[in-house]
Motif scaffolding. Structure first.
Motif, PDB file in Angstrom:
ATOM      1  N   GLN A  28       0.829  -1.207   0.000  1.00  0.00           N
ATOM      2  CA  GLN A  28       0.000   0.000   0.000  1.00  0.00           C
ATOM      3  C   GLN A  28       0.864   1.259   0.000  1.00  0.00           C
ATOM      4  N   ALA A  29       2.008   1.198   0.665  1.00  0.00           N
ATOM      5  CA  ALA A  29       2.905   2.348   0.750  1.00  0.00           C
ATOM      6  C   ALA A  29       3.460   2.719  -0.624  1.00  0.00           C
ATOM      7  N   GLU A  30       3.642   1.737  -1.496  1.00  0.00           N
ATOM      8  CA  GLU A  30       4.169   2.002  -2.838  1.00  0.00           C
ATOM      9  C   GLU A  30       3.255   2.927  -3.637  1.00  0.00           C
ATOM     10  N   GLN A  31       1.983   2.962  -3.265  1.00  0.00           N
ATOM     11  CA  GLN A  31       1.003   3.748  -4.010  1.00  0.00           C
ATOM     12  C   GLN A  31       0.731   5.110  -3.373  1.00  0.00           C
ATOM     13  N   ARG A  32       1.533   5.483  -2.381  1.00  0.00           N
ATOM     14  CA  ARG A  32       1.317   6.752  -1.680  1.00  0.00           C
ATOM     15  C   ARG A  32       2.558   7.627  -1.741  1.00  0.00           C
ATOM     16  N   GLN A  33       2.377   8.882  -1.359  1.00  0.00           N
ATOM     17  CA  GLN A  33       3.477   9.837  -1.339  1.00  0.00           C
ATOM     18  C   GLN A  33       4.056   9.924   0.071  1.00  0.00           C
ATOM     19  N   SER A  34       5.352   9.680   0.180  1.00  0.00           N
ATOM     20  CA  SER A  34       6.034   9.776   1.465  1.00  0.00           C
ATOM     21  C   SER A  34       6.171  11.241   1.871  1.00  0.00           C
ATOM     22  N   ILE A  35       5.959  11.500   3.169  1.00  0.00           N
ATOM     23  CA  ILE A  35       6.148  12.873   3.657  1.00  0.00           C
ATOM     24  C   ILE A  35       7.177  12.926   4.791  1.00  0.00           C
ATOM     25  N   GLY A  36       7.871  11.812   5.030  1.00  0.00           N
ATOM     26  CA  GLY A  36       8.918  11.842   6.048  1.00  0.00           C
ATOM     27  C   GLY A  36       9.030  10.550   6.839  1.00  0.00           C
ATOM     28  N   TYR A  66       0.895   5.434   7.886  1.00  0.00           N
ATOM     29  CA  TYR A  66       2.297   5.193   8.211  1.00  0.00           C
ATOM     30  C   TYR A  66       2.607   3.718   7.990  1.00  0.00           C
ATOM     31  N   HIS A  67       3.883   3.446   7.746  1.00  0.00           N
ATOM     32  CA  HIS A  67       4.342   2.063   7.581  1.00  0.00           C
ATOM     33  C   HIS A  67       5.542   1.870   8.504  1.00  0.00           C
ATOM     34  N   ILE A  68       5.424   0.941   9.451  1.00  0.00           N
ATOM     35  CA  ILE A  68       6.531   0.669  10.364  1.00  0.00           C
ATOM     36  C   ILE A  68       7.582  -0.141   9.611  1.00  0.00           C
ATOM     37  N   ILE A  69       8.773   0.421   9.538  1.00  0.00           N
ATOM     38  CA  ILE A  69       9.871  -0.185   8.800  1.00  0.00           C
ATOM     39  C   ILE A  69      10.668  -1.129   9.689  1.00  0.00           C
ATOM     40  N   GLU A  73      13.328  -5.059  19.577  1.00  0.00           N
ATOM     41  CA  GLU A  73      13.086  -5.288  20.992  1.00  0.00           C
ATOM     42  C   GLU A  73      14.275  -4.778  21.791  1.00  0.00           C
ATOM     43  N   PRO A  74      14.005  -4.444  23.040  1.00  0.00           N
ATOM     44  CA  PRO A  74      15.079  -3.891  23.860  1.00  0.00           C
ATOM     45  C   PRO A  74      16.214  -4.892  24.072  1.00  0.00           C
ATOM     46  N   GLY A  75      17.414  -4.353  24.084  1.00  0.00           N
ATOM     47  CA  GLY A  75      18.586  -5.154  24.417  1.00  0.00           C
ATOM     48  C   GLY A  75      19.027  -4.764  25.805  1.00  0.00           C
ATOM     49  N   SER A  76      19.894  -3.775  25.855  1.00  0.00           N
ATOM     50  CA  SER A  76      20.396  -3.319  27.148  1.00  0.00           C
ATOM     51  C   SER A  76      19.520  -2.231  27.753  1.00  0.00           C
ATOM     52  N   THR A  77      18.527  -1.772  26.994  1.00  0.00           N
ATOM     53  CA  THR A  77      17.616  -0.736  27.513  1.00  0.00           C
ATOM     54  C   THR A  77      16.212  -1.322  27.638  1.00  0.00           C
ATOM     55  N   ASP A  78      15.347  -0.594  28.277  1.00  0.00           N
ATOM     56  CA  ASP A  78      13.970  -1.040  28.454  1.00  0.00           C
ATOM     57  C   ASP A  78      13.035  -0.501  27.388  1.00  0.00           C
ATOM     58  N   SER A  79      13.549   0.231  26.433  1.00  0.00           N
ATOM     59  CA  SER A  79      12.713   0.884  25.452  1.00  0.00           C
ATOM     60  C   SER A  79      12.851   0.226  24.081  1.00  0.00           C
ATOM     61  N   PHE A  80      11.716   0.042  23.397  1.00  0.00           N
ATOM     62  CA  PHE A  80      11.728  -0.464  22.023  1.00  0.00           C
ATOM     63  C   PHE A  80      12.223   0.641  21.093  1.00  0.00           C
ATOM     64  N   HIS A  81      12.808   0.247  19.983  1.00  0.00           N
ATOM     65  CA  HIS A  81      13.243   1.191  18.956  1.00  0.00           C
ATOM     66  C   HIS A  81      12.360   0.956  17.741  1.00  0.00           C
ATOM     67  N   VAL A  82      11.794   2.029  17.207  1.00  0.00           N
ATOM     68  CA  VAL A  82      10.875   1.896  16.075  1.00  0.00           C
ATOM     69  C   VAL A  82      11.159   2.983  15.036  1.00  0.00           C
ATOM     70  N   SER A  83      11.097   2.579  13.764  1.00  0.00           N
ATOM     71  CA  SER A  83      11.226   3.511  12.645  1.00  0.00           C
ATOM     72  C   SER A  83      10.032   3.336  11.741  1.00  0.00           C
ATOM     73  N   ALA A  84       9.493   4.440  11.264  1.00  0.00           N
ATOM     74  CA  ALA A  84       8.324   4.385  10.392  1.00  0.00           C
ATOM     75  C   ALA A  84       8.397   5.481   9.347  1.00  0.00           C
ATOM     76  N   GLU A  85       7.766   5.219   8.210  1.00  0.00           N
ATOM     77  CA  GLU A  85       7.645   6.223   7.153  1.00  0.00           C
ATOM     78  C   GLU A  85       6.209   6.734   7.146  1.00  0.00           C
ATOM     79  N   LEU A  86       6.047   8.038   6.968  1.00  0.00           N
ATOM     80  CA  LEU A  86       4.725   8.660   6.969  1.00  0.00           C
ATOM     81  C   LEU A  86       4.286   8.946   5.540  1.00  0.00           C
ATOM     82  N   TYR A  87       2.988   8.826   5.291  1.00  0.00           N
ATOM     83  CA  TYR A  87       2.447   9.001   3.951  1.00  0.00           C
ATOM     84  C   TYR A  87       1.206   9.872   3.953  1.00  0.00           C
ATOM     85  N   ARG A  88       0.976  10.506   2.797  1.00  0.00           N
ATOM     86  CA  ARG A  88      -0.273  11.237   2.544  1.00  0.00           C
ATOM     87  C   ARG A  88      -1.306  10.249   2.074  1.00  0.00           C
TER      88      ARG A  88
END
Length: 88
Positions: A28-36, A66-69, A73-88
């Protein structure tokens, strides 16, 4: 203008602002415009929390989806790391 027409117009305006950004697939992301991109690496305690935070940020930046890229999961920290691309 009839009262019903006015009420319907107001309801449509309000509902447009209530819509939250939705998660989409890579296809679905392939058919949309990325905004960041968004990267979070603090205060993310679960995958659900990551999705919620990304959705909120997408809304703030005017994205409709948005599409989560990556979600690490946490390694030495308690916080998850997440990256996502935003779309119109």
């Amino acid at each position: 203008m009839k009262p019903i027409t006015i009420a319907t117009a107001i309801a449509l305006l309000l509902s447009a602002h209530a819509m939250a950004a939705t998660e989409i697939t890579s296809h679905q992301a392939e058919q949309r415009q990325s905004i960041g991109f968004v990267t979070l690496d603090q205060d993310v305690v679960s995958p659900d929390d990551a999705t919620s935070q990304i959705s909120r940020i997408a809304d703030q930046r005017g994205a409709s989806a948005y599409h989560i890229i990556a979600l690490h999961e946490p390694g030495s920290t308690d916080s998850f790391h997440v990256s996502a691309e935003l779309y119109r």
